[in-house]
Design a protein around this motif. Structure first.
Motif, PDB file in Angstrom:
ATOM      1  N   ASN A 124       0.827  -1.212   0.000  1.00 14.40           N
ATOM      2  CA  ASN A 124       0.000   0.000   0.000  1.00 14.40           C
ATOM      3  C   ASN A 124       0.860   1.261   0.000  1.00 14.40           C
ATOM      4  O   ASN A 124       0.598   2.208  -0.758  1.00 14.40           O
ATOM      5  N   VAL A 125       1.895   1.288   0.863  1.00 18.68           N
ATOM      6  CA  VAL A 125       2.686   2.520   0.968  1.00 18.68           C
ATOM      7  C   VAL A 125       3.587   2.709  -0.257  1.00 18.68           C
ATOM      8  O   VAL A 125       3.830   3.839  -0.699  1.00 18.68           O
ATOM      9  N   ILE A 126       4.038   1.626  -0.854  1.00 16.60           N
ATOM     10  CA  ILE A 126       4.805   1.742  -2.108  1.00 16.60           C
ATOM     11  C   ILE A 126       3.915   2.386  -3.182  1.00 16.60           C
ATOM     12  O   ILE A 126       4.305   3.320  -3.882  1.00 16.60           O
ATOM     13  N   GLU A 127       2.680   1.903  -3.270  1.00 18.22           N
ATOM     14  CA  GLU A 127       1.763   2.420  -4.291  1.00 18.22           C
ATOM     15  C   GLU A 127       1.363   3.865  -3.983  1.00 18.22           C
ATOM     16  O   GLU A 127       1.258   4.707  -4.888  1.00 18.22           O
ATOM     17  N   THR A 128       1.171   4.154  -2.695  1.00 21.09           N
ATOM     18  CA  THR A 128       0.841   5.525  -2.283  1.00 21.09           C
ATOM     19  C   THR A 128       1.969   6.485  -2.641  1.00 21.09           C
ATOM     20  O   THR A 128       1.730   7.583  -3.164  1.00 21.09           O
ATOM     21  N   CYS A 129       3.201   6.073  -2.375  1.00 21.30           N
ATOM     22  CA  CYS A 129       4.359   6.913  -2.718  1.00 21.30           C
ATOM     23  C   CYS A 129       4.472   7.088  -4.227  1.00 21.30           C
ATOM     24  O   CYS A 129       4.792   8.175  -4.712  1.00 21.30           O
ATOM     25  N   ALA A 130       4.197   6.016  -4.972  1.00 21.97           N
ATOM     26  CA  ALA A 130       4.276   6.112  -6.434  1.00 21.97           C
ATOM     27  C   ALA A 130       3.258   7.120  -6.956  1.00 21.97           C
ATOM     28  O   ALA A 130       3.580   7.947  -7.817  1.00 21.97           O
ATOM     29  N   ILE A 131       2.050   7.082  -6.427  1.00 20.45           N
ATOM     30  CA  ILE A 131       1.018   8.028  -6.859  1.00 20.45           C
ATOM     31  C   ILE A 131       1.474   9.459  -6.571  1.00 20.45           C
ATOM     32  O   ILE A 131       1.353  10.353  -7.408  1.00 20.45           O
ATOM     33  N   HIS A 132       2.040   9.649  -5.378  1.00 22.68           N
ATOM     34  CA  HIS A 132       2.491  10.984  -4.968  1.00 22.68           C
ATOM     35  C   HIS A 132       3.665  11.472  -5.828  1.00 22.68           C
ATOM     36  O   HIS A 132       3.669  12.619  -6.285  1.00 22.68           O
ATOM     37  N   LEU A 133       4.628  10.604  -6.063  1.00 25.48           N
ATOM     38  CA  LEU A 133       5.849  11.039  -6.759  1.00 25.48           C
ATOM     39  C   LEU A 133       5.650  11.116  -8.273  1.00 25.48           C
ATOM     40  O   LEU A 133       6.222  11.975  -8.934  1.00 25.48           O
ATOM     41  N   LEU A 134       4.861  10.202  -8.812  1.00 24.41           N
ATOM     42  CA  LEU A 134       4.715  10.157 -10.274  1.00 24.41           C
ATOM     43  C   LEU A 134       3.617  11.115 -10.755  1.00 24.41           C
ATOM     44  O   LEU A 134       3.610  11.508 -11.922  1.00 24.41           O
ATOM     45  N   LYS A 135       2.673  11.442  -9.852  1.00 19.04           N
ATOM     46  CA  LYS A 135       1.647  12.479 -10.072  1.00 19.04           C
ATOM     47  C   LYS A 135       0.637  12.183 -11.174  1.00 19.04           C
ATOM     48  O   LYS A 135      -0.556  12.246 -10.943  1.00 19.04           O
ATOM     49  N   LYS A 136       1.113  11.918 -12.394  1.00 19.51           N
ATOM     50  CA  LYS A 136       0.186  11.774 -13.517  1.00 19.51           C
ATOM     51  C   LYS A 136      -0.299  10.340 -13.643  1.00 19.51           C
ATOM     52  O   LYS A 136       0.510   9.407 -13.572  1.00 19.51           O
ATOM     53  N   GLN A 137      -1.603  10.196 -13.926  1.00 19.40           N
ATOM     54  CA  GLN A 137      -2.135   8.836 -14.056  1.00 19.40           C
ATOM     55  C   GLN A 137      -1.475   8.080 -15.219  1.00 19.40           C
ATOM     56  O   GLN A 137      -1.337   6.861 -15.155  1.00 19.40           O
TER      57      GLN A 137
END
Ligand SMILES: *[C@@H]1O[C@H](CO)[C@@H](O)[C@H](O)[C@H]1NC(C)=O
Ligand SMILES: *[C@@H]1O[C@H](CO)[C@@H](O)[C@H](O)[C@H]1NC(C)=O
Ligand SMILES: *[C@@H]1O[C@H](CO)[C@@H](O)[C@H](O)[C@H]1NC(C)=O
Length: 265
Positions: A124-137
């Motif tokens: 979950n936290v890996i995916e949460t960080c990815a969403i935050h850092l990568l920003k764009k869908q």
């Protein structure tokens, strides 16, 4: 002599033919409010050219899930990822990887307890960080789908490979997932999940335009592509025009011919 009454009949017939059907008893400012009204008012082309193509907003779709839940992985594989690949241009996806987890404040950080154990919390936290850092869908979706669709290894193990496959720098995501930043980002996911109304009682749990109903949930599980296409107010992109969108689980003719005529049934 004959022409004299042929003409009035023709005019009557024409006016009957041209009469807008019952769906068009609306003021003109509402004629483009849906595809059906526009069709009934015979202004589809005009709505498309001057209204829909200008103001249509992408469909807001949110998924509340947890990284190791099998039904969530199936939803990614069968619905979310194929739909995203076809019509990401009309979709705005919010992913909230937290699901049925619990949180507890411990000192200055949050302690999470996940339904499928610590490996799920890490996913979950890996995916949460990815969403935050990568920003764009366009960037985080392929990465997260790659992780969620790999059911043979844990998320922390598929993540580096998935990052490599999609040209993403994994080290920043890994560091984030072990840091206070990752912890507070995951807390934000928890808050979004806890704020749901009605509260979620299962995952995957979806909202469409911020709304959850059993009908929306069932439609998303059954055919997300169709749900998004039906919701979108703008001119439909090509994948929304395909006939397969309306196919049901079984074909009617099959049902009538085979099932109803089968003496054993
Ligand atoms: C997409 O959704 C986010 C919220 O999840 C919102 O901030 C953003 O404005 C939306 N973008 C579009 C183009 O609708
Ligand atoms: C992933 O997590 C498992 C158990 O939590 C651990 O044994 C393994 O070393 C981790 N793998 C990576 C690549 O970090
Ligand atoms: C899952 O990830 C592992 C490790 O990255 C990889 O070796 C394996 O091929 C992947 N499996 C699938 C089905 O993608």
């Amino acid at each position: 002599m004959q022409r004299l009454y042929v003409i009035p009949i023709f005019v009557v017939a024409l006016s009957f033919y041209a009469k807008p059907s019952s769906g068009c008893d609306l003021p003109p400012n509402l004629w483009c409010s849906s595809k059906e009204t526009a069709r009934n008012c015979q202004v589809e082309k005009q709505c498309e050219a001057f209204v829909w193509s200008v103001r249509a907003k992408p469909v807001q779709f949110a998924l509340y899930y947890e990284s190791l839940c099998p039904d969530c992985q199936i939803f990614f594989r069968n619905q979310l990822w194929p739909t995203f690949q076809k019509i990401s241009s009309i979709l705005n996806i919010t992913l909230v990887p937290y699901g049925n987890a619990q949180q507890e404040a411990v000192g200055d950080h949050w302690k999470f307890t996940c339904q499928h154990g610590p490996n799920e919390c890490l996913g979950n936290v890996i995916e949460t960080c990815a969403i935050h850092l990568l920003k764009k869908q366009e960037t985080f979706m392929p990465f997260l789908a790659c992780i969620e669709m790999n059911t043979t290894v844990l998320p922390n193990e598929s993540a580096p490979d998935c990052a490599r496959q999609h040209g993403i720098e994994y080290d920043d995501i890994r560091k984030c997932s072990m840091s206070g930043l990752g912890n507070s980002l995951e807390h934000a996911m928890a808050e979004m999940t806890n704020k749901l109304s009605p509260p979620h009682t299962y995952v995957p749990y979806v909202t469409l335009s911020g709304v959850h109903t059993e009908k929306i949930q069932d439609a998303a599980m059954e055919n997300l592509l169709k749900l998004v296409c039906d919701t979108y107010q703008g001119p439909p992109p090509e994948p929304c025009k395909q006939k397969t969108l309306t196919q049901k689980c079984f074909r009617k003719e099959y049902f009538n011919n085979v099932i109803l005529n089968d003496p054993k049934l």
